[in-house]
Scaffold this motif. Structure first.
Motif, PDB file in Angstrom:
ATOM      1  N   PRO A 377     -40.088  47.403 -22.755  1.00 35.50           N
ATOM      2  CA  PRO A 377     -40.253  45.955 -22.556  1.00 35.50           C
ATOM      3  C   PRO A 377     -39.865  45.245 -23.844  1.00 35.50           C
ATOM      4  CG  PRO A 377     -42.259  47.165 -21.997  1.00 35.50           C
ATOM      5  CD  PRO A 377     -41.304  48.158 -22.539  1.00 35.50           C
ATOM      6  N   ASN A 378     -39.240  44.109 -23.736  1.00 34.73           N
ATOM      7  CA  ASN A 378     -38.716  43.457 -24.934  1.00 34.73           C
ATOM      8  C   ASN A 378     -39.816  42.708 -25.670  1.00 34.73           C
ATOM      9  OD1 ASN A 378     -37.191  42.364 -26.898  1.00 34.73           O
ATOM     10  ND2 ASN A 378     -35.645  41.512 -25.533  1.00 34.73           N
ATOM     11  N   LEU A 379     -40.573  43.478 -26.473  1.00 32.38           N
ATOM     12  CA  LEU A 379     -41.681  42.867 -27.206  1.00 32.38           C
ATOM     13  C   LEU A 379     -41.180  41.948 -28.309  1.00 32.38           C
ATOM     14  CD1 LEU A 379     -44.182  45.835 -27.514  1.00 32.38           C
ATOM     15  CD2 LEU A 379     -44.098  44.029 -25.812  1.00 32.38           C
ATOM     16  N   PHE A 380     -39.935  42.147 -28.751  1.00 32.87           N
ATOM     17  CA  PHE A 380     -39.397  41.294 -29.813  1.00 32.87           C
ATOM     18  C   PHE A 380     -39.448  39.833 -29.390  1.00 32.87           C
ATOM     19  CE2 PHE A 380     -37.035  45.261 -30.785  1.00 32.87           C
ATOM     20  CZ  PHE A 380     -37.578  45.473 -32.040  1.00 32.87           C
ATOM     21  N   LEU A 381     -39.093  39.621 -28.113  1.00 30.60           N
ATOM     22  CA  LEU A 381     -39.031  38.237 -27.642  1.00 30.60           C
ATOM     23  C   LEU A 381     -40.370  37.761 -27.108  1.00 30.60           C
ATOM     24  CD1 LEU A 381     -35.547  37.957 -25.920  1.00 30.60           C
ATOM     25  CD2 LEU A 381     -36.218  37.397 -28.247  1.00 30.60           C
ATOM     26  N   ALA A 383     -43.672  39.260 -27.681  1.00 30.01           N
ATOM     27  CA  ALA A 383     -44.870  39.375 -28.510  1.00 30.01           C
ATOM     28  C   ALA A 383     -44.619  38.957 -29.945  1.00 30.01           C
ATOM     29  CB  ALA A 383     -45.390  40.805 -28.480  1.00 30.01           C
ATOM     30  N   GLY A 384     -43.370  38.766 -30.310  1.00 27.86           N
ATOM     31  CA  GLY A 384     -43.021  38.562 -31.708  1.00 27.86           C
ATOM     32  C   GLY A 384     -43.707  37.351 -32.335  1.00 27.86           C
ATOM     33  N   SER A 385     -43.649  36.263 -31.666  1.00 27.02           N
ATOM     34  CA  SER A 385     -44.118  35.046 -32.327  1.00 27.02           C
ATOM     35  C   SER A 385     -45.590  34.749 -32.105  1.00 27.02           C
ATOM     36  CB  SER A 385     -43.300  33.861 -31.805  1.00 27.02           C
ATOM     37  OG  SER A 385     -43.219  33.955 -30.404  1.00 27.02           O
TER      38      SER A 385
ATOM     39  N   TRP B   8     -46.806  45.405 -36.267  1.00 27.16           N
ATOM     40  CA  TRP B   8     -46.794  46.112 -34.959  1.00 27.16           C
ATOM     41  C   TRP B   8     -45.413  46.679 -34.648  1.00 27.16           C
ATOM     42  CZ3 TRP B   8     -43.426  44.555 -31.228  1.00 27.16           C
ATOM     43  CH2 TRP B   8     -42.888  43.265 -31.362  1.00 27.16           C
ATOM     44  N   GLN B   9     -44.365  46.011 -35.122  1.00 29.53           N
ATOM     45  CA  GLN B   9     -43.009  46.472 -34.806  1.00 29.53           C
ATOM     46  C   GLN B   9     -42.770  47.893 -35.320  1.00 29.53           C
ATOM     47  OE1 GLN B   9     -43.600  43.437 -36.162  1.00 29.53           O
ATOM     48  NE2 GLN B   9     -42.129  41.907 -35.401  1.00 29.53           N
ATOM     49  N   PHE B  12     -43.219  50.430 -32.862  1.00 27.91           N
ATOM     50  CA  PHE B  12     -42.502  50.166 -31.610  1.00 27.91           C
ATOM     51  C   PHE B  12     -41.123  50.836 -31.701  1.00 27.91           C
ATOM     52  CE2 PHE B  12     -40.187  46.855 -28.955  1.00 27.91           C
ATOM     53  CZ  PHE B  12     -40.685  47.333 -27.757  1.00 27.91           C
ATOM     54  N   GLU B  23     -30.089  37.644 -29.179  1.00 29.82           N
ATOM     55  CA  GLU B  23     -31.403  37.027 -29.371  1.00 29.82           C
ATOM     56  C   GLU B  23     -32.401  38.058 -29.874  1.00 29.82           C
ATOM     57  OE1 GLU B  23     -32.829  33.891 -28.985  1.00 29.82           O
ATOM     58  OE2 GLU B  23     -30.712  33.375 -29.217  1.00 29.82           O
ATOM     59  N   THR B  24     -32.378  39.205 -29.188  1.00 31.26           N
ATOM     60  CA  THR B  24     -33.319  40.264 -29.532  1.00 31.26           C
ATOM     61  C   THR B  24     -33.060  40.760 -30.951  1.00 31.26           C
ATOM     62  OG1 THR B  24     -33.100  40.910 -27.238  1.00 31.26           O
ATOM     63  CG2 THR B  24     -34.336  42.374 -28.643  1.00 31.26           C
ATOM     64  N   LYS B  27     -34.448  38.537 -33.711  1.00 30.72           N
ATOM     65  CA  LYS B  27     -35.892  38.739 -33.918  1.00 30.72           C
ATOM     66  C   LYS B  27     -36.140  40.051 -34.656  1.00 30.72           C
ATOM     67  CE  LYS B  27     -37.779  35.338 -31.476  1.00 30.72           C
ATOM     68  NZ  LYS B  27     -38.667  34.356 -32.073  1.00 30.72           N
ATOM     69  N   GLN B  28     -35.376  41.056 -34.261  1.00 32.23           N
ATOM     70  CA  GLN B  28     -35.580  42.372 -34.847  1.00 32.23           C
ATOM     71  C   GLN B  28     -35.269  42.361 -36.342  1.00 32.23           C
ATOM     72  OE1 GLN B  28     -32.673  45.217 -33.697  1.00 32.23           O
ATOM     73  NE2 GLN B  28     -33.996  46.979 -34.039  1.00 32.23           N
TER      74      GLN B  28
END
Lengths: 385, 175
Positions: A377-381, A383-385, B8-9, B12, B23-24, B27-28
């Motif tokens: 699941p794309n947690l970057f988008l 859960a990130g913020s 947390w990353q 992951f 976009e991803t 953020k990464q």
């Protein structure tokens, strides 16, 4: 000497050369003959002598006529000789160089040596008596049916090629004979399925509705009764549009059944299985599928970024796929394409395409390791913020 | 040293594969930059050797058995460079200086410390500043000499200090 006969120097089909020696002279008994410098050949059936100067001059002596063999060692001015004692010749022999001879033996004079080897081979052949096993036909009797290899030169080669061509032609036409029969039968089968279908329609009352439906579906999956072909629908656009219509009507249900998408390879196999004899070429199929969108049919061709082409049901929406795939991954945890394929009952290629599409839309993200590509699941988008 | 608080990353797995989605990936990379800088700050490290870093816990999570490969590392480091937090020491990009504070920030920090101790108009050596007993407990204690020099240069540009060079020893006078 009167047992010799003229010949063309070629061997019989089952005859083979055993030994040969040049520089040999033939003596009729004690007398010298005109055959004084030649090429002596021992075969399984005969002794052949060929003149070294005039290659067309060949005489032969059947081994069957040789009753005994003697050796005369060489002297100071004499070369070594082999004496062949001859039995009485067969009455109907082909013409030879000498019609009557007072002697019952001939001598072979080896002026260039080699008599030892020749004598040994000759004695061996006399013992084996291979000429008796299959009496060879005399060259005179098979004038017409000469085997190719008996003919030297370009003519011989041409003949052998011709003969080979004839044979392959025969084989091919035989092979297609079977296929033609099959085609006739196939026509009958399609006709039969049609009549059964109409009969079922007529007698609907006698069997239950459920059974009819089942049986009909069997018949349908068996084939397309009257496929669109170039013969029936011409060549141009009309052919493709009709083909596209037929494809859409035949494939709509199977495509829905397997999740709204079918790879073009699957489509190709299915369509051609259903059409039976009137096979479609991949180009025609692709062309017809390209027209589907324009014709507003329930199916359309779609090519993924990776180059995989699929036939997609119109009901399948990209956003729906994305949301469905990402929710599947939310529920089941990280998945590989194989696992998703198992869960959704799709082919691995399609599952992979779905995942990549979803990734492109930001629904999932990838974890690339040596074990393979897994999607999370794309947690970057989220859960990130 | 106290345990570093991993984000947390870090736990992951997809964090260790560069994401193709723009976009991803944005953020990464953001997360990576923050992680690298906070980690370096925590460890009080100013330099990073790319080869050594490959096996450091920063880029290699042994528990997950995931590591950032060399290409991905360069992607992250280049991103840091674009943000002005990193400078390559050579053309081969085998080692770099990480600046989790800009030279100007360091300069201001040093200047305010000097002012608070009323050491204006005095001269002190660079060694005194970064390694001296007085500065123990300050953030800039143990600061890389190169960065320190640049911090003082930035002060010089503002007219708050002057770097002097006497007999190979470098000193600085604050105004």
């Amino acid at each position: 000497m009167d047992r010799f006969s003229w010949c063309d120097g070629s061997l019989y089909p089952d005859e083979s050369l055993v030994e040969q020696q040049s520089g040999v002279a033939v003596y009729d008994g004690q007398d010298k003959t005109a055959f004084n410098a030649g090429f002596l050949m021992l075969t399984t059936h005969r002794i052949l002598w060929r003149d070294q100067r005039n290659r067309n001059c060949v005489i032969s002596l059947p081994l069957a006529n040789v009753s005994g063999v003697d050796e005369q060692p060489s002297g100071f001015t004499k070369s070594a000789k082999i004496v062949l004692h001859l039995s009485a010749g067969a009455p109907g022999r082909p013409p030879g160089p000498v019609t009557q001879s007072p002697h019952d033996y001939i001598r072979l004079s080896f002026r260039e040596l080699g008599q030892q080897e020749f004598l040994r081979s000759l004695k061996e052949e006399m013992k084996k008596r291979r000429w008796e096993a299959q009496p060879a036909a005399t060259p005179a009797s098979n004038n017409s049916g000469l085997l190719p290899r008996q003919r030297p030169g370009i003519v011989g080669i041409e003949r052998s090629i011709q003969q080979k061509n004839k044979e392959t032609n025969k084989n091919i036409s035989q092979a297609f004979q079977d296929l033609r029969n099959l085609m006739e039968k196939a026509k009958d089968m399609v006709g039969l399925s049609k009549t059964i279908a109409t009969k079922i329609k007529d007698k609907q009352g006698e069997i239950t509705e459920d059974e009819t439906v089942k049986f009909k579906s069997y018949l349908l999956s068996m084939g397309i009764p009257n496929p669109v072909t170039r013969e029936t629908h011409g060549t141009g656009d009309k052919y493709y549009t009709e083909l596209a219509r037929q494809l859409a009507s035949v494939l709509a249900k199977p495509v829905e059944d397997c999740g709204g998408m079918m790879t073009m390879t699957d489509v190709y196999c299915r369509v051609n299985r259903a059409r039976g004899m009137e096979l479609l070429s991949p180009e025609d199929l692709l062309h017809a599928c390209e027209l589907m969108e324009m014709l507003a049919l329930p199916l359309r061709l779609r090519t993924f970024d990776s180059g995989v082409s699929v036939l997609q049901a119109r009901s399948q929406d990209e956003e729906e796929i994305v949301s469905k795939t990402s929710s599947t991954i939310q529920d089941k945890g990280p998945l590989t394409a194989e696992q998703l394929a198992q869960i959704l009952g799709l082919s691995v290629i399609l599952a992979r395409e779905r995942l990549l599409l979803t990734e492109k839309m930001g629904g999932v993200c990838r974890d690339e390791t040596v074990e393979g590509l897994k999607f999370y699941p794309n947690l970057f988008l989220t859960a990130g913020s | 040293m106290a345990d570093f608080d991993w984000p947390w990353q870090y736990k992951f797995p997809p964090f260790f594969s560069i994401q193709p989605n723009i976009e991803t990936r944005k953020k990464q990379l953001e997360a990576w930059c923050t992680l690298v800088l906070t980690y370096q700050k925590h460890m009080k490290q100013y330099n990073l050797d790319v080869n050594e870093a490959q096996n450091s816990e920063l880029f290699y999570n042994k528990q997950l058995n995931r590591r950032l490969n060399l290409d991905a590392m360069y992607t992250v480091l280049e991103e840091l460079r674009k943000r002005g937090n990193l400078e390559w020491k050579d053309k081969n990009r085998s080692a770099c200086t990480l600046m989790w504070r800009s030279p100007a920030e360091w300069g201001n920090m040093i200047y305010s410390w000097i002012s608070s101790r009323a050491m204006n108009n005095t001269v002190c050596t660079l060694f005194e500043l970064s390694e001296g007993e007085d500065s123990v407990g300050q953030d800039f204690h143990g600061l890389d000499k190169g960065i320190l020099l640049r911090a003082l240069k930035s002060l010089e540009a503002e007219g708050k200090a002057e770097v002097i060079d006497f007999d190979g020893n470098e000193g600085v006078k604050f105004f």
